[in-house]
Design a protein around this motif. Structure first.
Motif, mmCIF file in Angstrom:
data_model
loop_
_atom_site.group_PDB
_atom_site.id
_atom_site.type_symbol
_atom_site.label_atom_id
_atom_site.label_comp_id
_atom_site.label_asym_id
_atom_site.label_seq_id
_atom_site.Cartn_x
_atom_site.Cartn_y
_atom_site.Cartn_z
ATOM 1 N N GLN A 125 0.831 -1.198 0.000
ATOM 2 C CA GLN A 125 0.000 0.000 0.000
ATOM 3 C C GLN A 125 0.875 1.261 0.000
ATOM 4 N N ARG A 126 1.930 1.260 0.805
ATOM 5 C CA ARG A 126 2.823 2.425 0.854
ATOM 6 C C ARG A 126 3.539 2.630 -0.477
ATOM 7 N N LEU A 127 3.851 1.536 -1.173
ATOM 8 C CA LEU A 127 4.520 1.658 -2.474
ATOM 9 C C LEU A 127 3.612 2.314 -3.512
ATOM 10 N N GLN A 128 2.313 2.110 -3.388
ATOM 11 C CA GLN A 128 1.368 2.672 -4.357
ATOM 12 C C GLN A 128 1.081 4.146 -4.108
ATOM 13 N N GLU A 129 1.325 4.591 -2.884
ATOM 14 C CA GLU A 129 1.085 5.990 -2.544
ATOM 15 C C GLU A 129 2.199 6.855 -3.131
ATOM 16 N N GLN A 130 1.879 8.101 -3.383
ATOM 17 C CA GLN A 130 2.906 9.028 -3.859
ATOM 18 C C GLN A 130 3.733 9.449 -2.650
ATOM 19 N N VAL A 131 4.950 8.965 -2.600
ATOM 20 C CA VAL A 131 5.823 9.254 -1.462
ATOM 21 C C VAL A 131 7.193 9.692 -1.962
ATOM 22 N N ASP A 132 7.970 10.233 -1.058
ATOM 23 C CA ASP A 132 9.327 10.632 -1.444
ATOM 24 C C ASP A 132 10.223 9.400 -1.585
ATOM 25 N N ARG A 133 11.410 9.609 -2.081
ATOM 26 C CA ARG A 133 12.342 8.503 -2.347
ATOM 27 C C ARG A 133 12.663 7.689 -1.098
ATOM 28 N N GLU A 134 12.870 8.390 0.001
ATOM 29 C CA GLU A 134 13.234 7.702 1.247
ATOM 30 C C GLU A 134 12.100 6.793 1.732
ATOM 31 N N ALA A 135 10.886 7.285 1.710
ATOM 32 C CA ALA A 135 9.733 6.489 2.134
ATOM 33 C C ALA A 135 9.530 5.309 1.183
ATOM 34 N N TYR A 136 9.750 5.547 -0.104
ATOM 35 C CA TYR A 136 9.621 4.470 -1.088
ATOM 36 C C TYR A 136 10.652 3.373 -0.818
ATOM 37 N N ALA A 137 11.891 3.765 -0.523
ATOM 38 C CA ALA A 137 12.951 2.795 -0.246
ATOM 39 C C ALA A 137 12.651 2.001 1.020
ATOM 40 N N ARG A 138 12.130 2.676 2.045
ATOM 41 C CA ARG A 138 11.762 1.962 3.283
ATOM 42 C C ARG A 138 10.639 0.966 3.025
ATOM 43 N N ALA A 139 9.638 1.369 2.239
ATOM 44 C CA ALA A 139 8.523 0.475 1.926
ATOM 45 C C ALA A 139 9.001 -0.726 1.119
ATOM 46 N N LYS A 140 9.896 -0.481 0.181
ATOM 47 C CA LYS A 140 10.442 -1.575 -0.634
ATOM 48 C C LYS A 140 11.233 -2.550 0.229
ATOM 49 N N ALA A 141 12.018 -2.046 1.180
ATOM 50 C CA ALA A 141 12.781 -2.902 2.093
ATOM 51 C C ALA A 141 11.838 -3.700 2.992
ATOM 52 N N SER A 142 10.774 -3.060 3.462
ATOM 53 C CA SER A 142 9.791 -3.758 4.300
ATOM 54 C C SER A 142 9.110 -4.881 3.534
ATOM 55 N N LEU A 143 8.793 -4.615 2.273
ATOM 56 C CA LEU A 143 8.172 -5.640 1.434
ATOM 57 C C LEU A 143 9.116 -6.822 1.250
#
Length: 142
Positions: free
Chosen positions: A103-121
């Motif tokens: 869900q976080r990956l689909q949201e419009q987020v900054d690079r850092e938040a995207y990287a954290r979400a990708k690592a969590s996934l």
């Protein structure tokens, strides 16, 4: 010539494992590596994935994320940021973490938040895969 090697897995919270084993395979950041008794010494950073070891001919699985593995003198020392035995993995928790990360990956987020979400996934998926491998190997009950 030695037939086993010592495997120790330590996290900041606890000593997870200390056993004599026949073989160790771990997820290095450059790919998986394997260690047999009398292996040459080396040091590797760990990625995210399943570490497995063979003992008495059976495979046992441990989820690891980050840290280092040091090999030398018939010993593998794993200093992991996160490590869980397959039987300790809570599948429902991992599935929920996977859904939150997607869900976080689909949201419009900054690079850092995207990287954290990708690592969590990645961590959630590897936890589930580790548990599944252990169940298939017969070393973990569901």
């Amino acid at each position: 010539m030695a037939r086993t090697l010592k495997l120790e897995i330590v996290t900041p919270d606890r000593k997870l494992l200390s056993e004599e084993v026949e073989y160790v395979a771990a997820p290095g950041i450059e790919g998986e590596f394997g260690v047999l008794p009398n292996h040459i010494a080396f040091l590797s950073a760990l990625g995210v994935g399943s570490l497995y070891y063979k003992k008495d001919g059976r495979r046992y699985y441990v989820f690891v994320a980050g840290g280092f593995a040091e090999v030398g003198q018939n010993k593998v020392s794993v200093l992991a940021e996160v490590a869980e035995r397959a039987e300790e993995i809570d599948l429902e928790r991992a599935k929920k973490a996977m859904e939150r990360a997607k869900q976080r990956l689909q949201e419009q987020v900054d690079r850092e938040a995207y990287a954290r979400a990708k690592a969590s996934l990645a961590k959630a998926l590897h936890r589930m895969r580790c548990r599944e491998c252990a169940v298939q190997a017969g070393t973990c009950n569901m």
